[in-house]
Design an enzyme around this catalytic site. Structure first.
Site, PDB file in Angstrom:
ATOM      1  CG  ASP A 155      -1.804   1.245   1.264  1.00 40.70           C
ATOM      2  OD1 ASP A 155      -2.698   1.350   0.390  1.00 40.70           O
ATOM      3  OD2 ASP A 155      -1.603   2.097   2.149  1.00 40.70           O
TER       4      ASP A 155
ATOM      5  CD  GLU B 167      -5.317   0.960  -4.056  1.00 38.38           C
ATOM      6  OE1 GLU B 167      -6.548   1.003  -4.005  1.00 38.38           O
ATOM      7  OE2 GLU B 167      -4.582   1.338  -3.127  1.00 38.38           O
TER       8      GLU B 167
ATOM      9  CG  ASP C 202      -1.328   3.239   5.985  1.00 38.18           C
ATOM     10  OD1 ASP C 202      -2.279   3.649   5.303  1.00 38.18           O
ATOM     11  OD2 ASP C 202      -0.582   4.003   6.635  1.00 38.18           O
TER      12      ASP C 202
END
Length: 445
Positions: free
Chosen positions: A228, A312, A392
């Protein structure tokens, strides 16, 4: 200034890999079956005469590019047919050399001029492909004229130019001479082309493109990791490892501010202003070099220690329009993920991107429940199932689960496992089991 060598991927053929954007000094990606193309950048130190010859070559290549662009624009305005590549080369190079206005084009290598037209042709093809919808991504603008005031000047030599790396380590360039090179490693194979670049800071680089079929796969390992990306922490791993954001630009802000103030006091057009411009460019180059070096080391460590890496697919362009724009650009997420992708392909690892609309932050990694949107200052939260999450770390775990699901079964549900649903959740709901392609939401921090 640090003397760095940067190794970047130009192209790779892999079943689980797609082409990505280019890093600094990259010319793009070309897929070649069974072959791996890499780019190696080295600092070069031409003397005064060689710098003059390079400046002349930069200018000639720029003039040929602009002449070709102007000729095609005039043909279009006159309603004539598109000037072919062969005809364009004949008119702006071969015939132009016989005229008094362009006779000096014969003083530089003809390969440099041909490669300038090749760049123009590629720019036109990319523009046409973008207009017709064949090229994905952002729209590509038509080619523009090059200026001698552009911060970056470059010329390219191919094998036809017969450039050569000598035994004494110097690079022999036609009609320029033997240029000293600061080698930090040897080339894995013979180079197919070399691009000589002058950046805004006045530094010169030789960028070699080499093709190799060598198998550099690392020994298999078990860990698979989700990442992340954020601003406070540059990267948070699914194993709870957190990498603090170095914020190179923020740390150099005080020095950059002083240099910019000195620049603003200089008279326009003066020699002192030109010197101040170079000082500002060198300070920015140091920031960019430090960031790139740090990202190379981090990405190499991640690829070496993990068999699969999932990240991502953030919309950096969109985030760059928000109030966090300066911090977003300072982080350099796009270049970092590109490094992960090409290194994964090079070393036999798996790399995958998770859809940017996947709600990695709001989804509970324990039960799969999708909760309400959270403000950016909420760093920890509790799920009704009883799980306590670090924002996170939870997002990184969901990114890993989503990447594994999408990789193994396209469109598969991302729910971590079968769990008893609460009474009010019984039945089929769109959010109960969410595909990475169907739910809106993005994790910014």
């Amino acid at each position: 200034m640090p003397k760095l060598c940067h190794e970047n991927q130009v192209g790779v053929q892999s079943k689980n890999t797609v082409s990505t954007g280019a890093d600094t000094f990259d010319i793009g990606h070309k897929l070649t079956l069974g072959l791996l193309q890499l780019r190696y950048n080295f600092r070069v130190y031409p003397d005064a005469a060689q710098r003059t010859a390079l400046a002349q070559a930069f200018g000639c290549a720029r003039v040929v590019f602009n002449d070709g662009l102007r000729l095609r624009q005039q043909a279009r305005e006159a309603g004539e047919k598109y000037v072919s590549d062969a005809e364009l080369s004949k008119r702006v190079i071969t015939r132009a050399k016989t005229t008094s206005q362009r006779a000096w084009l014969g003083e530089v290598s003809s390969v440099v001029l041909q490669q300038a037209l090749a760049d123009l042709n590629v720019a036109y093809r990319n523009f046409f492909a973008s207009v017709t919808g064949k090229r994905k991504g952002r729209k590509v603008a038509p080619p523009r004229f090059r200026s001698r005031k552009d911060n970056r000047q470059s010329i390219r030599f191919t094998k036809n130019a017969r450039f050569k790396v000598l035994d004494n380590g110097r690079l022999r360039l036609p009609k320029i001479g033997d240029v000293p090179v600061r080698w930090s490693r040897s080339l894995p194979s013979e180079s197919s082309s070399v691009t000589v670049i002058r950046d805004a800071a006045g530094r010169y680089f030789a960028s070699f493109v080499v093709t190799t079929a060598e198998d550099e796969s690392l020994p298999p390992t078990d860990p698979e990791i989700g990442i992340d990306l954020g601003l406070t922490h540059f990267a948070v791993m699914s194993d709870a490892t957190k990498v603090t954001a170095p914020k190179f630009l923020r740390r150099a802000a005080r020095k950059l501010k002083r240099l910019q103030q000195d620049l603003s006091r200089k008279q326009r057009g003066s020699q002192n202003r030109k010197k101040a411009v170079v000082k500002v460019a060198r300070a920015h180059a140091r920031v960019a070099d430090t960031r790139r070096d740090w990202q190379h080391k981090l990405s190499t460590a991640i690829i070496r220690d993990n068999q699969a890496v999932y990240v991502e697919d953030l919309c950096v362009v969109g985030l760059g329009r928000t109030r966090l724009a300066k911090s977003v650009h300072d982080a350099g997420w796009a270049s970092f993920t590109s490094m992960l992708q090409y290194k994964a392909a090079r070393y036999g690892r798996t790399f995958a991107r998770v859809n940017r609309f996947f709600p990695s932050t709001r989804m509970c990694s324990a039960c799969g429940r999708i909760n309400e949107k959270m403000a950016l200052n909420v760093r920890e939260w509790d799920c009704p199932c009883g799980s306590h999450h670090d924002r996170d770390v939870n997002a990184a775990k969901n990114v890993r689960a989503a990447g594994q699901a999408d990789l193994n079964a396209r469109g598969a549900h991302v729910r971590p496992g079968l769990v008893p649903a609460a009474r009010r959740e019984a039945g089929t709901h769109p959010d109960a089991a969410c595909s990475t392609r169907s739910v809106e939401g993005i994790s910014v921090l």
